[in-house]
Motif scaffolding. Sequence first.
Motif, PDB file in Angstrom:
ATOM      1  N   GLU A 199       0.833  -1.208   0.000  1.00 40.73           N
ATOM      2  CA  GLU A 199       0.000   0.000   0.000  1.00 40.73           C
ATOM      3  C   GLU A 199       0.868   1.259   0.000  1.00 40.73           C
ATOM      4  OE1 GLU A 199      -2.570  -0.308   3.363  1.00 40.73           O
ATOM      5  OE2 GLU A 199      -3.799  -1.915   2.494  1.00 40.73           O
ATOM      6  N   ILE A 200       1.939   1.249   0.784  1.00 43.62           N
ATOM      7  CA  ILE A 200       2.836   2.408   0.853  1.00 43.62           C
ATOM      8  C   ILE A 200       3.468   2.673  -0.509  1.00 43.62           C
ATOM      9  CG2 ILE A 200       5.036   3.219   1.792  1.00 43.62           C
ATOM     10  CD1 ILE A 200       4.274   1.812   4.417  1.00 43.62           C
ATOM     11  N   CYS A 201       3.930   1.620  -1.158  1.00 46.54           N
ATOM     12  CA  CYS A 201       4.572   1.769  -2.467  1.00 46.54           C
ATOM     13  C   CYS A 201       3.580   2.232  -3.531  1.00 46.54           C
ATOM     14  CB  CYS A 201       5.209   0.447  -2.893  1.00 46.54           C
ATOM     15  SG  CYS A 201       6.646  -0.029  -1.905  1.00 46.54           S
ATOM     16  N   THR A 202       2.352   1.766  -3.414  1.00 47.72           N
ATOM     17  CA  THR A 202       1.324   2.174  -4.371  1.00 47.72           C
ATOM     18  C   THR A 202       0.993   3.653  -4.202  1.00 47.72           C
ATOM     19  OG1 THR A 202       0.352  -0.044  -4.412  1.00 47.72           O
ATOM     20  CG2 THR A 202      -1.034   1.776  -5.179  1.00 47.72           C
ATOM     21  N   GLN A 203       0.797   4.082  -2.947  1.00 44.36           N
ATOM     22  CA  GLN A 203       0.489   5.484  -2.677  1.00 44.36           C
ATOM     23  C   GLN A 203       1.652   6.391  -3.064  1.00 44.36           C
ATOM     24  OE1 GLN A 203      -0.691   5.797   1.434  1.00 44.36           O
ATOM     25  NE2 GLN A 203      -2.476   4.472   1.188  1.00 44.36           N
ATOM     26  N   GLY A 204       2.874   5.908  -2.840  1.00 43.91           N
ATOM     27  CA  GLY A 204       4.048   6.713  -3.163  1.00 43.91           C
ATOM     28  C   GLY A 204       4.440   6.626  -4.622  1.00 43.91           C
ATOM     29  N   LYS A 205       3.723   5.811  -5.393  1.00 45.94           N
ATOM     30  CA  LYS A 205       4.006   5.616  -6.824  1.00 45.94           C
ATOM     31  C   LYS A 205       5.451   5.176  -7.038  1.00 45.94           C
ATOM     32  CE  LYS A 205       0.484   8.938  -8.320  1.00 45.94           C
ATOM     33  NZ  LYS A 205       0.194  10.155  -9.115  1.00 45.94           N
ATOM     34  N   LYS A 251       9.589  -1.329  -5.241  1.00 42.21           N
ATOM     35  CA  LYS A 251       8.476  -2.040  -4.612  1.00 42.21           C
ATOM     36  C   LYS A 251       8.823  -3.508  -4.394  1.00 42.21           C
ATOM     37  CE  LYS A 251       3.690  -3.494  -5.433  1.00 42.21           C
ATOM     38  NZ  LYS A 251       2.541  -3.426  -6.370  1.00 42.21           N
TER      39      LYS A 251
END
Length: 252
Positions: A128-134, A140
């Motif tokens: 989730e963190i990697c997705t939000q941070g793009k 990732k």
Amino acid sequence: MAMAAGRLRSGLPLLRKILTADSVSSSSQRSTALHRALLCPYLTNPELSRNYATAAKQQKVKVPVTMFGLSGNYASALYISAVKANSLDKVETELLDLVEASKRSPTFSQFMKDLSVPTETRVKALTEICTQGKFSDITKNFLLVLAENGRLRHTENIAKRFTELTMAHKGEVKVVVTSVIPLPPEEEKNLRETLQDVIGQGKKVKLEQKIDPSILGGLVVEFSQKVFDMSIRTRARQMERFLRDPINFGGL
């Protein structure tokens, strides 16, 4: 302020002499061969492990600096993948951003270090963190490897080692200079020129200044795992030890 600046100036000739002498004595010992990349032996997730192994086989990428230990192995594996994907700068930025976020948030920092957190929870949270941070897929996937293997607590050390690799890749040499006050522009210029002469052409000096009033004056210069301590504090301690040592009159 003027006195402190004078102390800085007085240390530069000594620094040039020491650095030049050290450079000459160690130049014959330097190895010009690049060492082969170290794949991390700690990857237990079969799919993620195959991804990194496959990346290394498809393109022979050599790390510019030999790394050892857990953090070194992980940093080397990440470097191989990032170079192959032509995303070295992006991966470095993302990794350092994550480290900075951990420093700013006690909760996140605790999460990164807590081994009691279930693996599934770690993986889900990092996803989730990697997705939000793009974040890029390279970063990732790498963080998921750390989460999968309970190595998230080593992220900061891995980031430091990875930065060493990226700097070596760019021909940069990090130099940390400690003084009692910020270096005046002219002194900084002279110091850069001195370091550039020692390090040689083809390399770029990346100067980082640190302020530490406790050294009393002079300079402490660190680079390439070498420390040149020309501080007044160290000189005073050396003089103190000299005065305390008994004088040997046996040879008179």
